[in-house]
Motif scaffolding. Structure first.
Motif, PDB file in Angstrom:
ATOM      1  N   ASP A   1       0.831  -1.203   0.000  1.00  0.00           N
ATOM      2  CA  ASP A   1       0.000   0.000   0.000  1.00  0.00           C
ATOM      3  C   ASP A   1       0.864   1.250   0.000  1.00  0.00           C
ATOM      4  O   ASP A   1       0.658   2.175  -0.778  1.00  0.00           O
ATOM      5  N   ARG A   2       1.859   1.278   0.897  1.00  0.00           N
ATOM      6  CA  ARG A   2       2.728   2.451   0.961  1.00  0.00           C
ATOM      7  C   ARG A   2       3.495   2.628  -0.339  1.00  0.00           C
ATOM      8  O   ARG A   2       3.683   3.739  -0.818  1.00  0.00           O
ATOM      9  N   ARG A   3       3.935   1.521  -0.922  1.00  0.00           N
ATOM     10  CA  ARG A   3       4.669   1.582  -2.171  1.00  0.00           C
ATOM     11  C   ARG A   3       3.785   2.148  -3.277  1.00  0.00           C
ATOM     12  O   ARG A   3       4.217   2.961  -4.093  1.00  0.00           O
ATOM     13  N   GLU A   4       2.533   1.704  -3.330  1.00  0.00           N
ATOM     14  CA  GLU A   4       1.627   2.199  -4.361  1.00  0.00           C
ATOM     15  C   GLU A   4       1.326   3.675  -4.153  1.00  0.00           C
ATOM     16  O   GLU A   4       1.298   4.463  -5.100  1.00  0.00           O
ATOM     17  N   SER A   5       1.110   4.086  -2.898  1.00  0.00           N
ATOM     18  CA  SER A   5       0.840   5.493  -2.600  1.00  0.00           C
ATOM     19  C   SER A   5       2.014   6.376  -2.995  1.00  0.00           C
ATOM     20  O   SER A   5       1.842   7.419  -3.637  1.00  0.00           O
ATOM     21  N   GLU A   6       3.214   5.945  -2.636  1.00  0.00           N
ATOM     22  CA  GLU A   6       4.397   6.731  -2.962  1.00  0.00           C
ATOM     23  C   GLU A   6       4.593   6.846  -4.468  1.00  0.00           C
ATOM     24  O   GLU A   6       5.002   7.889  -4.977  1.00  0.00           O
ATOM     25  N   SER A   7       4.286   5.773  -5.177  1.00  0.00           N
ATOM     26  CA  SER A   7       4.446   5.799  -6.633  1.00  0.00           C
ATOM     27  C   SER A   7       3.421   6.715  -7.279  1.00  0.00           C
ATOM     28  O   SER A   7       3.756   7.562  -8.118  1.00  0.00           O
ATOM     29  N   LEU A   8       2.155   6.555  -6.909  1.00  0.00           N
ATOM     30  CA  LEU A   8       1.104   7.384  -7.502  1.00  0.00           C
ATOM     31  C   LEU A   8       1.324   8.859  -7.198  1.00  0.00           C
ATOM     32  O   LEU A   8       1.033   9.725  -8.023  1.00  0.00           O
ATOM     33  N   ARG A   9       1.842   9.153  -6.013  1.00  0.00           N
ATOM     34  CA  ARG A   9       2.074  10.528  -5.610  1.00  0.00           C
ATOM     35  C   ARG A   9       3.111  11.210  -6.511  1.00  0.00           C
ATOM     36  O   ARG A   9       3.080  12.414  -6.709  1.00  0.00           O
ATOM     37  N   ARG A  10       4.016  10.423  -7.060  1.00  0.00           N
ATOM     38  CA  ARG A  10       5.088  10.976  -7.889  1.00  0.00           C
ATOM     39  C   ARG A  10       4.625  11.327  -9.292  1.00  0.00           C
ATOM     40  O   ARG A  10       5.234  12.163  -9.966  1.00  0.00           O
ATOM     41  N   PHE A  11       3.578  10.665  -9.773  1.00  0.00           N
ATOM     42  CA  PHE A  11       3.212  10.775 -11.181  1.00  0.00           C
ATOM     43  C   PHE A  11       2.043  11.734 -11.386  1.00  0.00           C
ATOM     44  O   PHE A  11       1.031  11.661 -10.689  1.00  0.00           O
ATOM     45  N   HIS A  12       2.207  12.616 -12.354  1.00  0.00           N
ATOM     46  CA  HIS A  12       1.128  13.509 -12.789  1.00  0.00           C
ATOM     47  C   HIS A  12       1.106  13.418 -14.309  1.00  0.00           C
ATOM     48  O   HIS A  12       1.688  14.256 -15.010  1.00  0.00           O
ATOM     49  N   HIS A  13       0.450  12.387 -14.800  1.00  0.00           N
ATOM     50  CA  HIS A  13       0.502  12.090 -16.236  1.00  0.00           C
ATOM     51  C   HIS A  13      -0.897  11.778 -16.734  1.00  0.00           C
ATOM     52  O   HIS A  13      -1.694  11.160 -16.008  1.00  0.00           O
TER      53      HIS A  13
ATOM     54  N   VAL B   1       1.689   3.048 -23.667  1.00  0.00           N
ATOM     55  CA  VAL B   1       3.130   3.218 -23.827  1.00  0.00           C
ATOM     56  C   VAL B   1       3.568   4.598 -23.374  1.00  0.00           C
ATOM     57  O   VAL B   1       4.649   4.758 -22.788  1.00  0.00           O
ATOM     58  N   ARG B   2       2.742   5.614 -23.586  1.00  0.00           N
ATOM     59  CA  ARG B   2       3.084   6.957 -23.103  1.00  0.00           C
ATOM     60  C   ARG B   2       3.196   6.958 -21.578  1.00  0.00           C
ATOM     61  O   ARG B   2       4.134   7.547 -21.020  1.00  0.00           O
ATOM     62  N   GLY B   3       2.256   6.314 -20.888  1.00  0.00           N
ATOM     63  CA  GLY B   3       2.339   6.237 -19.436  1.00  0.00           C
ATOM     64  C   GLY B   3       3.546   5.445 -18.972  1.00  0.00           C
ATOM     65  O   GLY B   3       4.237   5.831 -18.019  1.00  0.00           O
ATOM     66  N   LEU B   4       3.837   4.327 -19.639  1.00  0.00           N
ATOM     67  CA  LEU B   4       4.970   3.484 -19.262  1.00  0.00           C
ATOM     68  C   LEU B   4       6.296   4.174 -19.570  1.00  0.00           C
ATOM     69  O   LEU B   4       7.269   4.019 -18.819  1.00  0.00           O
ATOM     70  N   CYS B   5       6.358   4.931 -20.657  1.00  0.00           N
ATOM     71  CA  CYS B   5       7.553   5.731 -20.943  1.00  0.00           C
ATOM     72  C   CYS B   5       7.840   6.695 -19.801  1.00  0.00           C
ATOM     73  O   CYS B   5       8.985   6.839 -19.364  1.00  0.00           O
ATOM     74  N   HIS B   6       6.789   7.338 -19.328  1.00  0.00           N
ATOM     75  CA  HIS B   6       6.939   8.309 -18.235  1.00  0.00           C
ATOM     76  C   HIS B   6       7.460   7.628 -16.975  1.00  0.00           C
ATOM     77  O   HIS B   6       8.338   8.163 -16.283  1.00  0.00           O
ATOM     78  N   MET B   7       6.943   6.449 -16.678  1.00  0.00           N
ATOM     79  CA  MET B   7       7.416   5.709 -15.509  1.00  0.00           C
ATOM     80  C   MET B   7       8.885   5.322 -15.656  1.00  0.00           C
ATOM     81  O   MET B   7       9.691   5.524 -14.744  1.00  0.00           O
ATOM     82  N   HIS B   8       9.240   4.765 -16.791  1.00  0.00           N
ATOM     83  CA  HIS B   8      10.612   4.292 -16.994  1.00  0.00           C
ATOM     84  C   HIS B   8      11.611   5.447 -17.041  1.00  0.00           C
ATOM     85  O   HIS B   8      12.772   5.275 -16.662  1.00  0.00           O
ATOM     86  N   GLU B   9      11.170   6.606 -17.507  1.00  0.00           N
ATOM     87  CA  GLU B   9      12.048   7.777 -17.492  1.00  0.00           C
ATOM     88  C   GLU B   9      12.420   8.170 -16.072  1.00  0.00           C
ATOM     89  O   GLU B   9      13.469   8.771 -15.842  1.00  0.00           O
ATOM     90  N   GLN B  10      11.568   7.829 -15.108  1.00  0.00           N
ATOM     91  CA  GLN B  10      11.842   8.093 -13.702  1.00  0.00           C
ATOM     92  C   GLN B  10      12.364   6.850 -12.974  1.00  0.00           C
ATOM     93  O   GLN B  10      12.378   6.795 -11.755  1.00  0.00           O
ATOM     94  N   ASP B  11      12.793   5.859 -13.773  1.00  0.00           N
ATOM     95  CA  ASP B  11      13.388   4.629 -13.239  1.00  0.00           C
ATOM     96  C   ASP B  11      12.440   3.870 -12.316  1.00  0.00           C
ATOM     97  O   ASP B  11      12.845   3.308 -11.294  1.00  0.00           O
ATOM     98  N   VAL B  12      11.175   3.855 -12.669  1.00  0.00           N
ATOM     99  CA  VAL B  12      10.166   3.083 -11.946  1.00  0.00           C
ATOM    100  C   VAL B  12       9.589   2.038 -12.888  1.00  0.00           C
ATOM    101  O   VAL B  12       9.267   2.334 -14.037  1.00  0.00           O
ATOM    102  N   ILE B  13       9.483   0.798 -12.408  1.00  0.00           N
ATOM    103  CA  ILE B  13       9.018  -0.325 -13.226  1.00  0.00           C
ATOM    104  C   ILE B  13       7.683  -0.808 -12.664  1.00  0.00           C
ATOM    105  O   ILE B  13       7.531  -0.993 -11.457  1.00  0.00           O
ATOM    106  N   HIS B  14       6.699  -1.018 -13.531  1.00  0.00           N
ATOM    107  CA  HIS B  14       5.356  -1.360 -13.080  1.00  0.00           C
ATOM    108  C   HIS B  14       5.258  -2.792 -12.560  1.00  0.00           C
ATOM    109  O   HIS B  14       4.706  -3.040 -11.491  1.00  0.00           O
ATOM    110  N   ARG B  15       5.730  -3.762 -13.312  1.00  0.00           N
ATOM    111  CA  ARG B  15       5.813  -5.171 -12.938  1.00  0.00           C
ATOM    112  C   ARG B  15       4.499  -5.944 -12.983  1.00  0.00           C
ATOM    113  O   ARG B  15       4.491  -7.151 -12.798  1.00  0.00           O
ATOM    114  N   ASP B  16       3.383  -5.279 -13.228  1.00  0.00           N
ATOM    115  CA  ASP B  16       2.108  -6.014 -13.221  1.00  0.00           C
ATOM    116  C   ASP B  16       1.169  -5.471 -14.294  1.00  0.00           C
ATOM    117  O   ASP B  16       0.015  -5.135 -14.027  1.00  0.00           O
ATOM    118  N   ILE B  17       1.669  -5.390 -15.518  1.00  0.00           N
ATOM    119  CA  ILE B  17       0.870  -4.876 -16.634  1.00  0.00           C
ATOM    120  C   ILE B  17      -0.065  -5.980 -17.119  1.00  0.00           C
ATOM    121  O   ILE B  17       0.374  -7.056 -17.525  1.00  0.00           O
TER     122      ILE B  17
END
Length: 599
Positions: free
Chosen positions: A280-292, A358-374
């Motif tokens: 939960d904390r990991r998901e919250s921290e990740s979502l908080r970082r992204f504005h896409h 792919v646009r959303g995943l590009c944004h994540m990978h540019e910030q060195d974050v990997i989704h792992r559950d697509i």
């Protein structure tokens, strides 16, 4: 028939009116930047008004490209509308600026995405105009002709011009982000001041309706604070944790999701048992970082009664449910597969879904974050509305966002414990390298391209309308078959270039797979093929045109130069060479005689 030229100009005028009016409340700098960008595109449209309005048949390349351009312009207008207030006597249902600020508090990536697509489709439209009106077109080099068969004069020109447009498009990406950075900071600082002024306007804490707005203002100030400050323990008003369940949406291995009313605002609530609070904390921290625009927006999180909660943007459904619903209603296009099943999407709609992901995943990978559950279930969708682009709505187009970030990882580590759980990710979407026992027991890095594999499997399911590997339940039984060459069967009407793209994405060795930035480039070209704008695309990049149209005139394209100017550069090579030789001669005479002859 809808005239997208007229609609585009009207939409740009409305947007400019909003930006220049008194109702613009949020993100003034970025909205003005968007208005200035659209003014340049309006100049291009008006300059080519006769050519753009001449063809009205629904299948023409020109009209298809114009429809796509209008969809982006309309998206820009809607974004600016969300940043504006309205006269309550005219529209009493329009949300208060604080509620709108929850979703538009950070729009830099939204504006960036819109500008990219404006320039892309304007460039495509210009290429189509030139190829359909100029009688003398540049031909491709013989090398491409031998690789991919013979091309007509028009096809040869389009493929060469596309190469220039794509190269300029890629170069512009960094420049656009740099231009938007200062405006985003100004808008963020302005919103913080506006929030503080709102809170200071109350002599005491308000009640009922005013109380909810007061709570939202407190949460917005928290969200706009630095990430470091957000991760610290902060005493926040417990009333922020109150909600009313409207309906249950579903549940899975990572929690229960409900649609709730929170502070008079409808959003999605994800609930975890205490045992999974780390996720939960990991998901919250990740979502908080992204504005896409293609990642769900985060609102609030807390822990209470041995449970953890995340409040986020509500979307009507996920892609898996939407596909099942479409197939049950049999409302999808009649596209027979090899297995005689029907897909819920046409090929252009399927590619559009992939492009947004792919646009959303590009944004994540540019910030060195990997989704792992697509997977389909973690892709949230909303149908394009009739009041947006009615034709796209009737064709089944969707707005797409990535969700469920419970398994995300920083690239540096595969997990906080140094291991990957055997249950991480749904089995048939997981890349084959993730099943290796040595890898599971503690790798130093989690490869980004494992996400590329998962995406390609999911993309095949979007095209097929069914599971990629039906009848294979366990990952252990699948890996051996994947190593032996098993891959999803694509529909018979899948365009060749799209098929080539997906085949590259599901290569067994992750080192051989493309990055998402490369996938995005390939999908853009595949979309043009699916829309009939280009008939075929060589698997290798086309050679540049050898000469320019004889009767061409300058026009607007990718910013601020245009396709014609890019092509014209090729005719300047001999001139540049001559100038270079003369420069060498001048230097030679200067050193030999200490004087420069007149040339």
């Amino acid at each position: 028939m809808v005239d997208y030229y007229v609609l585009s100009l009207a939409s740009i005028d409305r947007l400019n009116g909003l930006v220049g009016g008194v109702w613009l409340e949020l993100n003034k700098s970025l909205c003005k930047h968007l208005s200035q960008e659209l003014q340049e595109h309006k100049k291009f449209l008006t300059r080519n008004s006769v050519k753009l309005r001449f063809r009205r048949d629904g299948s023409s390349k020109q009209r298809v490209a114009m429809r796509k351009l209008y969809a982006v312009i309309k998206q820009a207008e809607i974004l600016v509308q969300q940043c504006c207030g309205r006269d309550k006597s005219v529209d009493p249902t329009w949300p208060h600026w604080l509620k709108r600020a929850l979703t538009v508090r950070e729009i830099k990536e939204d504006v960036f995405d819109i500008i990219l697509h404006l320039r892309w489709w304007t460039a495509i439209l210009e290429i189509i105009i030139i190829s359909s009106t100029d009688k003398s077109l540049p031909r491709m080099g013989n090398e491409i002709g031998s690789q991919s068969g013979s091309y007509s004069e028009e096809e040869s020109f389009i493929l060469g011009a596309l190469k220039f447009a794509d190269e300029k498009f890629e170069r512009d990406r960094g420049l656009i982000k740099k231009d938007l950075k200062d405006g985003a900071k100004k808008d963020r600082d302005h919103l913080i001041i506006k929030l503080k002024d709102f809170r200071e306007s109350f002599s005491s804490e308000p009640e009922t309706h005013g109380r909810n707005l007061y709570l939202i203002s407190a949460q917005l100030l928290y969200l706009l604070s630095d990430i470091e400050a957000q991760t610290q323990t902060v005493d926040r008003d417990s009333d922020l944790n109150r909600f009313k369940i409207l309906r249950n949406v579903g549940h899975g291995g990572s929690g229960v999701v409900s649609e709730v009313e929170w502070c008079e605002y409808v959003c999605a609530l994800k609930q975890f048992p205490a045992a999974t609070s780390t996720a939960d904390r990991r998901e919250s921290e990740s979502l908080r970082r992204f504005h896409h625009p293609h990642i769900v927006k985060f609102f609030h999180d807390w822990e209470e009664f041995q449970h953890s909660y995340i409040l986020m943007e509500a979307m009507p459904t996920d892609l898996e449910k939407h596909m099942a619903n479409m197939k049950s209603r049999k409302s999808g296009p009649k596209r027979k597969h090899l297995n005689s099943l029907e897909s819920p999407f046409s090929v252009p709609v399927a590619i559009d879904i992939m492009l947004q992901l792919v646009r959303g995943l590009c944004h994540m990978h540019e910030q060195d974050v990997i989704h792992r559950d697509i997977k389909l279930r973690n892709v949230l969708v909303r149908q394009v509305r009739e009041d947006e682009v009615s034709e796209l709505a009737s064709l089944g187009y969707l707005h797409v966002k990535l969700g469920d970030f419970g398994l995300v990882r920083e690239e540096i580590k595969s997990s906080y414990e140094g291991k990957i759980s055997l249950k991480a990710g749904t089995s048939h979407y997981r890349a084959p390298e993730l099943s290796d026992e040595e890898y599971v027991n503690g790798p130093k890095k989690y490869p980004k391209k494992a996400d590329v594999w998962s995406f390609s499997i999911m993309a095949a399911e979007v095209l097929r309308g069914e599971e990629a590997f039906p009848g294979i339940a366990s990952l252990g039984g699948l890996v051996g078959q994947l190593e032996a060459g098993l891959r999803p069967i694509l529909p018979v009407d899948c365009p060749g270039y799209l098929k080539s793209c997906l085949e590259k994405c599901w290569r067994f060795d992750y080192k051989d797979r493309p990055r998402f930035s490369e996938v995005w480039k390939m999908l853009r070209l595949a979309e043009l093929q699916s829309l009939g704008i280009v008939d075929s695309i060589p698997m290798e990049d086309p050679q540049p045109p050898e000469r320019i149209p004889s009767n061409g005139s300058p026009g607007f394209s990718i910013q601020p130069g245009d396709v014609r100017q890019e092509i014209a550069k090729q005719s300047m090579e001999w001139t540049k060479l001559l100038r270079y030789v003369l420069k060498l001669l001048k230097l030679k005479f200067r050193f030999a005689k200490e004087e420069v002859p007149e040339v």
